[in-house]
Design a protein around this motif. Structure first.
Motif, PDB file in Angstrom:
ATOM      1  N   SER A   1       0.799  -1.233   0.000  1.00  0.00           N
ATOM      2  CA  SER A   1       0.000   0.000   0.000  1.00  0.00           C
ATOM      3  C   SER A   1       0.832   1.284   0.000  1.00  0.00           C
ATOM      4  O   SER A   1       0.444   2.277  -0.593  1.00  0.00           O
ATOM      5  CB  SER A   1      -0.960   0.004   1.194  1.00  0.00           C
ATOM      6  N   MET A   2       2.011   1.275   0.657  1.00  0.00           N
ATOM      7  CA  MET A   2       2.822   2.491   0.756  1.00  0.00           C
ATOM      8  C   MET A   2       3.950   2.527  -0.272  1.00  0.00           C
ATOM      9  O   MET A   2       4.809   3.404  -0.218  1.00  0.00           O
ATOM     10  CB  MET A   2       3.419   2.585   2.164  1.00  0.00           C
ATOM     11  N   TYR A   3       3.949   1.603  -1.231  1.00  0.00           N
ATOM     12  CA  TYR A   3       5.075   1.486  -2.168  1.00  0.00           C
ATOM     13  C   TYR A   3       5.307   2.787  -2.959  1.00  0.00           C
ATOM     14  O   TYR A   3       6.426   3.305  -2.995  1.00  0.00           O
ATOM     15  CB  TYR A   3       4.828   0.317  -3.123  1.00  0.00           C
ATOM     16  N   ARG A   4       4.276   3.309  -3.582  1.00  0.00           N
ATOM     17  CA  ARG A   4       4.431   4.510  -4.400  1.00  0.00           C
ATOM     18  C   ARG A   4       4.722   5.739  -3.537  1.00  0.00           C
ATOM     19  O   ARG A   4       5.502   6.610  -3.923  1.00  0.00           O
ATOM     20  CB  ARG A   4       3.177   4.745  -5.245  1.00  0.00           C
ATOM     21  N   LYS A   5       4.102   5.796  -2.372  1.00  0.00           N
ATOM     22  CA  LYS A   5       4.311   6.945  -1.480  1.00  0.00           C
ATOM     23  C   LYS A   5       5.757   6.986  -0.977  1.00  0.00           C
ATOM     24  O   LYS A   5       6.361   8.060  -0.878  1.00  0.00           O
ATOM     25  CB  LYS A   5       3.345   6.853  -0.299  1.00  0.00           C
ATOM     26  N   GLU A   6       6.328   5.819  -0.656  1.00  0.00           N
ATOM     27  CA  GLU A   6       7.695   5.758  -0.144  1.00  0.00           C
ATOM     28  C   GLU A   6       8.734   6.170  -1.187  1.00  0.00           C
ATOM     29  O   GLU A   6       9.848   6.529  -0.836  1.00  0.00           O
ATOM     30  CB  GLU A   6       7.998   4.332   0.358  1.00  0.00           C
ATOM     31  N   LYS A   7       8.364   6.130  -2.468  1.00  0.00           N
ATOM     32  CA  LYS A   7       9.301   6.501  -3.524  1.00  0.00           C
ATOM     33  C   LYS A   7       9.359   8.014  -3.749  1.00  0.00           C
ATOM     34  O   LYS A   7      10.248   8.510  -4.444  1.00  0.00           O
ATOM     35  CB  LYS A   7       8.901   5.816  -4.838  1.00  0.00           C
ATOM     36  N   LYS A   8       8.422   8.753  -3.162  1.00  0.00           N
ATOM     37  CA  LYS A   8       8.378  10.203  -3.350  1.00  0.00           C
ATOM     38  C   LYS A   8       9.482  10.889  -2.534  1.00  0.00           C
ATOM     39  O   LYS A   8       9.811  10.452  -1.424  1.00  0.00           O
ATOM     40  CB  LYS A   8       7.007  10.755  -2.948  1.00  0.00           C
ATOM     41  N   LYS A   9      10.014  11.981  -3.077  1.00  0.00           N
ATOM     42  CA  LYS A   9      11.095  12.716  -2.411  1.00  0.00           C
ATOM     43  C   LYS A   9      10.651  13.240  -1.051  1.00  0.00           C
ATOM     44  O   LYS A   9      11.416  13.261  -0.093  1.00  0.00           O
ATOM     45  CB  LYS A   9      11.547  13.897  -3.278  1.00  0.00           C
ATOM     46  N   ARG A  10       9.390  13.687  -0.986  1.00  0.00           N
ATOM     47  CA  ARG A  10       8.875  14.257   0.271  1.00  0.00           C
ATOM     48  C   ARG A  10       8.970  13.253   1.410  1.00  0.00           C
ATOM     49  O   ARG A  10       9.317  13.604   2.545  1.00  0.00           O
ATOM     50  CB  ARG A  10       7.416  14.689   0.057  1.00  0.00           C
ATOM     51  N   VAL A  11       8.689  11.992   1.112  1.00  0.00           N
ATOM     52  CA  VAL A  11       8.749  10.950   2.140  1.00  0.00           C
ATOM     53  C   VAL A  11      10.198  10.547   2.406  1.00  0.00           C
ATOM     54  O   VAL A  11      10.611  10.353   3.554  1.00  0.00           O
ATOM     55  CB  VAL A  11       7.912   9.721   1.721  1.00  0.00           C
TER      56      VAL A  11
END
Length: 525
Positions: A361-371
Motif C-alpha cells: 500500500s505504501m510502495y508509491r508513497k515511499e518513492k516520493k522525495k517528500r517521504v
C-alpha cells in the motif's frame, strides 16, 4: 430485372454450416467444447427417464449466447429459433428456457467449465499466444441478483442478540424469584440456550393451563377473579418467551450465514454488501455483490474464482490454491497490485517457490522525495546493529525493549520488535515526532520480516526483467474487466447463490476469451 423470389416454391432443408462465415464465433465455440474429454460428461448420465439433451450441445448454445451478450434463459430460447449459428450448434433442437436455466446451475457444469479453461489455455500455449511466464491477478465487484435494500448487518444482530439475552435472563430470574416457575438446570449462567428457553416456555404453558383449569373449576366469583389476576403474569411471560425462542433461533441462523462476513442479503445469502465503483445513484451506495478474482495472461482469463469478502487481501491464498487444484501449475511470477500486498501473502507465494511481483500500500508513497527526505519517517532513521537501536532526529537513542506478537482474527501472527526512546521530555520535535501523551516516550514497532519483504519487492521491481513484467499488469488484467462490463454488458448476475454465480461467471469469462480470440485471428488473417 429482379432476382427470382417466390414464396410459394418448396425449398429443401439446407446445411446451416455453409451459411456461416469461415471465422464465425460458432466454430470457435464448437471447437472448444468438442475438446472437453468424454469423462467430464459422466455426471450428466441418467439411467431412467426421458433422454436428456447432450451436455455438449447445451454448453455450446449457452456459451455462444453469452458471446452475443444474451444472458436470459428466455432470450437464449428465442435465439435458438432466430439465429443461424445457434440453430447449427443445437442441430435443430430447441430446449426450453427452463431446461437452459436448470443446466447452467447444475453442479457438474463447474467441471465442464474448468475443462474449457484448461483446454483453452493449452490451445493458447500451442499457438504461442501466451508464454506461461507469469499470471496477472486482479479482482472486481459485480452486483448480485438480489434486492437492493435487503441488508442484514452483523453489528445489528449482535446488538439485538445481547438485548435478548439480557431481557430473557432478567425475566427468568424474576419468575423464579416469585415462584411462578421452578428453577431449571442450566448449562451456563451467562446465557439461556434455545433448549432452555423452550423448557421455560413449556413450564409457563403448564402453569397457565393449571390456573385456567382452576378458574373453570371454581364457582366462587371472587376466587375466579383472583385466579385470573394471578394468571396474567405467567400468560404474558409465556408469550414473551415464545417470542424469545423465535428470535434466538433467527439470530443463531443469521450468525451462521454471516460466517466471517459483516453483512448478507436476505434474497441471496451468499452475497455481501460492498461499495461499488459505479451504481445507479452515483454516490457509492452499498449493494449486494460478489468479489470476482481472475488470473490472466495476454488479456485472456485463464482461471477465476468468486469470494464473498469485499477486500482482495484475503482472497489471494485461496485463489492460488484453486488455480493449482483445478486449472494449472503456477508459473514463476505472480503479479498483482497493492491490494494484495501483505506479509501473509508474500510468505504464501514464497512457500510455493514462486516470485511475488506484488506491491504494497505504501510502495508509491515511499518513492516520493517528500517521504524520502522526511526526518520523522522511521524508515529514514539510522539503525545501529551493534547495540540494536535507532537514532531519532533529536539524536536520542531508541533501544530494543521487548518482542510483541499480534494475531489477527484469521489466525495469522506477526512478530514485532518494540524500541523505546530513552527520554522524550523537553524534545523540540516532540509534537512532530509522536502523538504519545506527555510523560510517555516514543516507541517503534518494527516488523523485521515485513521490512525484509518490502526491500525484496523494491529490489525486484527495480530490476529490468521483473520490472517489465510488473509493468504489463495494468494492460493485461484490467482490460478483461472492461471488456466484460462495457463490451459484453455483463454487469449483474442472473442467478443466485455462490455456486450458481461461479457457473455463470465461467460462461461470461469464456465468452470474453472466445470473442478476443476470434478478433485476434481475424486481425492476423
Amino acid at each position: 430485372m429482379f432476382k427470382n423470389y417466390n414464396m410459394n416454391q418448396v425449398v429443401l432443408p439446407l446445411d446451416l454450416e455453409i451459411k456461416l462465415q469461415e471465422n464465425d464465433i460458432a466454430f470457435a465455440v464448437h471447437h472448444l467444447v468438442e475438446h472437453i474429454p468424454d469423462e467430464a460428461f459422466a455426471g450428466f448420465l441418467q439411467k431412467t427417464g426421458c433422454p436428456a439433451y447432450h451436455p455438449r450441445m447445451m454448453m455450446k448454445i449457452i456459451l455462444c449466447a453469452y458471446t452475443q451478450s444474451v444472458f436470459s434463459g428466455r432470450k437464449i430460447e428465442a435465439l435458438l429459433k432466430d439465429s443461424i449459428r445457434m440453430m447449427w450448434l443445437a442441430q435443430g433442437y430447441e430446449p426450453s428456457y427452463r431446461t437452459i436455466n436448470r443446466f447452467r446451475v447444475h453442479p457438474e457444469v463447474q467441471v465442464l467449465l474448468r475443462e474449457c479453461f484448461v483446454q483453452f489455455r493449452c490451445q493458447l500455449i500451442q499457438e504461442n499466444e501466451i508464454d506461461n511466464e507469469a499470471i496477472f491477478i486482479d479482482g472486481t465487484k459485480i452486483e448480485a441478483n438480489a434486492n437492493k435494500f435487503t441488508f442484514v448487518w452483523r453489528k445489528s444482530i449482535e446488538k439485538y442478540s445481547a438485548s435478548l439475552l439480557e431481557k430473557s435472563t432478567q425475566l427468568y430470574d424474576e419468575l423464579v424469584e416469585r415462584e411462578i416457575i421452578p428453577q431449571i438446570e442450566r448449562e451456563s449462567s451467562d446465557e439461556l440456550s434455545v433448549e432452555e428457553l423452550s423448557l421455560i416456555t413449556k413450564k409457563l404453558e403448564e402453569k397457565v393451563e393449571e390456573l385456567t383449569k382452576e378458574i373453570e373449576a371454581s364457582e366462587d366469583a371472587d376466587e375466579r377473579k383472583q385466579l385470573r389476576s394471578s394468571r396474567k403474569e405467567p400468560k404474558k411471560a409465556y408469550k414473551q418467551f415464545q417470542d424469545f425462542v423465535k428470535r434466538k433461533l433467527k439470530y443463531e441462523k443469521d450468525m451462521e450465514i454471516f460466517n466471517e462476513r459483516n453483512s448478507y442479503s436476505k434474497t441471496d445469502h451468499d452475497a455481501t454488501f460492498m461499495r461499488m465503483k459505479d451504481d445507479y445513484m452515483k454516490n457509492g451506495q452499498l449493494k449486494a455483490g460478489y468479489n470476482v478474482q481472475i488470473a490472466t495472461e495476454g488479456q485472456y482469463t485463464l482461471a477465476y474464482d468468486v469470494f464473498s469478502n469485499p477486500t482482495d487481501t484475503r482472497t489471494l491464498c485461496p485463489f492460488l490454491d484453486a488455480i493449482e487444484h483445478h486449472y494449472f501449475e503456477l508459473p514463476n511470477y505472480i503479479v498483482a497490485d497493492a491490494g494484495y500486498g501483505s506479509e501473509e501473502n508474500y510468505l504464501d507465494v514464497q512457500n510455493r517457490k514462486r516470485t511475488p511481483l506484488i506491491t504494497y500500500s505504501m510502495y508509491r508513497k515511499e518513492k516520493k522525495k517528500r517521504v524520502k527526505n522526511d526526518p520523522f519517517q522511521t524508515a529514514n532513521w539510522d539503525y545501529h546493529e551493534e547495540d540494536d537501536s535507532f537514532t531519532c532526529p533529536n539524536g536520542n537513542k531508541l533501544t530494543f525493549r521487548y518482542k510483541s506478537h499480534r494475531t489477527d482474527r484469521y489466525g495469522f501472527t506477526r512478530l514485532f520488535n518494540v524500541y523505546e526512546c530513552e527520554d522524550c521530555s523537553g524534545c523540540p520535535f516532540r509534537s512532530q515526532c509522536t502523538k504519545a501523551k506527555e510523560g510517555k516516550n516514543r516507541r517503534i514497532h518494527y516488523n523485521e520480516k515485513w521490512e525484509q519483504q518490502k526491500k525484496s519487492i523494491q529490489q525486484l521491481l527495480s530490476e529490468e526483467k521483473t520490472g517489465k513484467i510488473y509493468g504489463k499488469r495494468k494492460i493485461d488484467v484490467e482490460p478483461v474487466f472492461g471488456y466484460l462490463k462495457a463490451n459484453l454488458r455483463f454487469t449483474r448476475m442472473s442467478v443466485r447463490g455462490k455456486e450458481n454465480v461461479k457457473n455463470e461467471l465461467g460462461f461470461a469469462f469464456m465468452a470474453v476469451n472466445v470473442r478476443k480470440y476470434i478478433a485476434s485471428s481475424v486481425k492476423c488473417a
